[in-house]
Write a protein that holds these residues in place. Structure first.
Motif, PDB file in Angstrom:
ATOM      1  N   ILE A 248       0.500  -0.993  -0.233  1.00  8.91           N
ATOM      2  CA  ILE A 248       0.272   0.026  -0.243  1.00  8.91           C
ATOM      3  C   ILE A 248       0.951   1.278  -0.512  1.00  8.91           C
ATOM      4  CG2 ILE A 248      -2.075   1.493   0.906  1.00  8.91           C
ATOM      5  CD1 ILE A 248      -2.034  -1.245   2.732  1.00  8.91           C
ATOM      6  N   LYS A 249       1.358   2.025  -0.746  1.00 11.14           N
ATOM      7  CA  LYS A 249       1.357   3.596  -1.415  1.00 11.14           C
ATOM      8  C   LYS A 249       0.915   4.716  -0.522  1.00 11.14           C
ATOM      9  CE  LYS A 249       4.845   5.166  -3.573  1.00 11.14           C
ATOM     10  NZ  LYS A 249       5.730   5.988  -2.500  1.00 11.14           N
ATOM     11  N   PRO A 250       0.332   5.139   0.085  1.00 11.26           N
ATOM     12  CA  PRO A 250      -0.890   6.011   1.010  1.00 11.26           C
ATOM     13  C   PRO A 250      -0.052   7.713  -0.145  1.00 11.26           C
ATOM     14  CG  PRO A 250       1.269   6.645   2.392  1.00 11.26           C
ATOM     15  CD  PRO A 250       1.434   5.081   1.612  1.00 11.26           C
ATOM     16  N   LEU A 251      -1.338   7.993  -0.480  1.00 14.06           N
ATOM     17  CA  LEU A 251      -1.170   9.389  -1.735  1.00 14.06           C
ATOM     18  C   LEU A 251      -1.332  11.113  -0.441  1.00 14.06           C
ATOM     19  CD1 LEU A 251      -3.061   8.269  -4.848  1.00 14.06           C
ATOM     20  CD2 LEU A 251      -1.400   8.259  -3.718  1.00 14.06           C
ATOM     21  N   GLN A 252      -0.800  11.812  -1.110  1.00 17.18           N
ATOM     22  CA  GLN A 252      -0.936  12.984  -0.625  1.00 17.18           C
ATOM     23  C   GLN A 252      -0.395  13.292   1.014  1.00 17.18           C
ATOM     24  OE1 GLN A 252      -4.146  14.335  -1.590  1.00 17.18           O
ATOM     25  NE2 GLN A 252      -3.555  15.143  -3.524  1.00 17.18           N
ATOM     26  N   ASP A 253      -1.244  13.354   2.182  1.00 15.49           N
ATOM     27  CA  ASP A 253      -0.971  13.737   3.680  1.00 15.49           C
ATOM     28  C   ASP A 253      -1.190  12.535   4.074  1.00 15.49           C
ATOM     29  OD1 ASP A 253      -3.415  14.209   2.865  1.00 15.49           O
ATOM     30  OD2 ASP A 253      -2.860  15.672   4.639  1.00 15.49           O
ATOM     31  N   ARG A 254      -1.680  11.055   3.724  1.00 11.45           N
ATOM     32  CA  ARG A 254      -1.867   9.983   4.442  1.00 11.45           C
ATOM     33  C   ARG A 254      -1.127   9.474   4.723  1.00 11.45           C
ATOM     34  NH1 ARG A 254      -5.395  11.944   0.676  1.00 11.45           N
ATOM     35  NH2 ARG A 254      -8.019  11.647   1.883  1.00 11.45           N
ATOM     36  N   VAL A 255      -1.182   8.521   5.530  1.00 11.51           N
ATOM     37  CA  VAL A 255      -0.276   7.321   6.486  1.00 11.51           C
ATOM     38  C   VAL A 255      -1.605   5.867   6.618  1.00 11.51           C
ATOM     39  CG1 VAL A 255       0.769   7.146   8.402  1.00 11.51           C
ATOM     40  CG2 VAL A 255       0.845   9.199   7.919  1.00 11.51           C
ATOM     41  N   VAL A 256      -0.081   5.156   6.434  1.00  9.14           N
ATOM     42  CA  VAL A 256      -1.423   3.539   6.419  1.00  9.14           C
ATOM     43  C   VAL A 256      -0.465   3.077   7.791  1.00  9.14           C
ATOM     44  CG1 VAL A 256      -0.807   0.959   5.819  1.00  9.14           C
ATOM     45  CG2 VAL A 256      -1.195   3.346   3.832  1.00  9.14           C
ATOM     46  N   VAL A 257      -1.089   2.691   8.512  1.00  4.67           N
ATOM     47  CA  VAL A 257      -0.691   1.909  10.557  1.00  4.67           C
ATOM     48  C   VAL A 257      -1.566   1.157  10.671  1.00  4.67           C
ATOM     49  CG1 VAL A 257      -0.243   4.279  10.987  1.00  4.67           C
ATOM     50  CG2 VAL A 257      -2.675   3.390  11.346  1.00  4.67           C
ATOM     51  N   LYS A 258      -0.829   0.294  11.411  1.00  6.33           N
ATOM     52  CA  LYS A 258      -1.681  -1.092  12.007  1.00  6.33           C
ATOM     53  C   LYS A 258      -0.909  -1.036  13.814  1.00  6.33           C
ATOM     54  CE  LYS A 258      -1.142  -5.756  11.794  1.00  6.33           C
ATOM     55  NZ  LYS A 258       0.079  -6.990  11.450  1.00  6.33           N
ATOM     56  N   MET A 259      -2.744  -1.204  14.189  1.00  8.08           N
ATOM     57  CA  MET A 259      -2.849  -0.763  15.546  1.00  8.08           C
ATOM     58  C   MET A 259      -1.669  -1.572  16.463  1.00  8.08           C
ATOM     59  SD  MET A 259      -4.712   1.346  14.601  1.00  8.08           S
ATOM     60  CE  MET A 259      -4.811   1.632  16.997  1.00  8.08           C
TER      61      MET A 259
ATOM     62  N   LYS B 290       5.830   5.039  16.620  1.00  7.27           N
ATOM     63  CA  LYS B 290       4.595   4.595  17.431  1.00  7.27           C
ATOM     64  C   LYS B 290       4.030   5.723  17.441  1.00  7.27           C
ATOM     65  CE  LYS B 290       5.405   0.581  18.446  1.00  7.27           C
ATOM     66  NZ  LYS B 290       6.110  -0.518  16.991  1.00  7.27           N
ATOM     67  N   ILE B 291       2.385   5.914  17.115  1.00  8.97           N
ATOM     68  CA  ILE B 291       1.989   6.742  16.641  1.00  8.97           C
ATOM     69  C   ILE B 291       0.528   6.671  17.943  1.00  8.97           C
ATOM     70  CG2 ILE B 291       2.722   7.505  14.367  1.00  8.97           C
ATOM     71  CD1 ILE B 291       0.431   7.017  13.263  1.00  8.97           C
ATOM     72  N   LEU B 292       0.299   7.906  18.626  1.00 11.99           N
ATOM     73  CA  LEU B 292      -0.913   7.912  18.996  1.00 11.99           C
ATOM     74  C   LEU B 292      -2.227   8.592  18.078  1.00 11.99           C
ATOM     75  CD1 LEU B 292      -2.642   7.035  21.446  1.00 11.99           C
ATOM     76  CD2 LEU B 292      -1.989   9.875  22.647  1.00 11.99           C
TER      77      LEU B 292
ATOM     78  N   ALA C 268      -0.605   3.238  17.638  1.00 13.83           N
ATOM     79  CA  ALA C 268      -0.659   2.380  16.205  1.00 13.83           C
ATOM     80  C   ALA C 268       0.640   2.336  15.528  1.00 13.83           C
ATOM     81  CB  ALA C 268      -1.236   2.970  14.798  1.00 13.83           C
ATOM     82  N   GLU C 269       1.408   1.189  15.336  1.00  8.63           N
ATOM     83  CA  GLU C 269       3.285   1.726  13.983  1.00  8.63           C
ATOM     84  C   GLU C 269       2.620   2.482  12.915  1.00  8.63           C
ATOM     85  OE1 GLU C 269       6.920  -1.137  13.046  1.00  8.63           O
ATOM     86  OE2 GLU C 269       5.291  -1.610  13.848  1.00  8.63           O
ATOM     87  N   VAL C 270       3.923   3.476  12.317  1.00  8.55           N
ATOM     88  CA  VAL C 270       3.848   3.785  10.891  1.00  8.55           C
ATOM     89  C   VAL C 270       4.451   2.830  10.232  1.00  8.55           C
ATOM     90  CG1 VAL C 270       4.315   5.365   9.371  1.00  8.55           C
ATOM     91  CG2 VAL C 270       3.426   5.840  11.834  1.00  8.55           C
ATOM     92  N   LEU C 271       3.857   2.403   9.170  1.00  9.55           N
ATOM     93  CA  LEU C 271       4.034   1.164   8.018  1.00  9.55           C
ATOM     94  C   LEU C 271       4.848   2.300   6.835  1.00  9.55           C
ATOM     95  CD1 LEU C 271       1.382  -2.080   7.802  1.00  9.55           C
ATOM     96  CD2 LEU C 271       3.589  -1.267   9.561  1.00  9.55           C
TER      97      LEU C 271
END
Length: 90
Positions: free
Chosen positions: A3-14, A59-61, A38-41
């Protein structure tokens, strides 16, 4: 599949919630709170007015009900906007 996010999006996994409290009490499934860490992927390239302040592996909130849930190859991910990330957790 990636998955490659576009613009200002971030893919995370809880990150999985702990099943025991600090005092050693084991929690049942209904007593566990939804994890908010979550962890940023993957991180998108950003937009002109939005700086990407996280990087892969952070690791983010995140806000409790933010983002879009997606399931890909049997794994569940959340795609969130940069503005929905509240903090980076050490």
């Amino acid at each position: 599949m990636n998955i490659k996010p576009l613009q200002d999006r971030v893919v995370v996994k809880m990150v999985e919630a702990e099943e025991t409290t600090k005092g050693g009490i084991i929690l049942s499934g209904s007593a566990k709170e939804k994890p908010e860490i979550a962890e940023v992927l993957e991180v998108g390239p950003g937009k002109k007015d939005v700086a990407m302040e996280v990087k892969k592996g952070d690791k983010i909130l995140i806000s409790k009900y933010s983002g879009t849930n997606v399931k890909l190859d049997g794994q569940e991910y959340i795609i969130v906007k940069m503005e929905d990330i509240l903090a980076v957790v050490d």
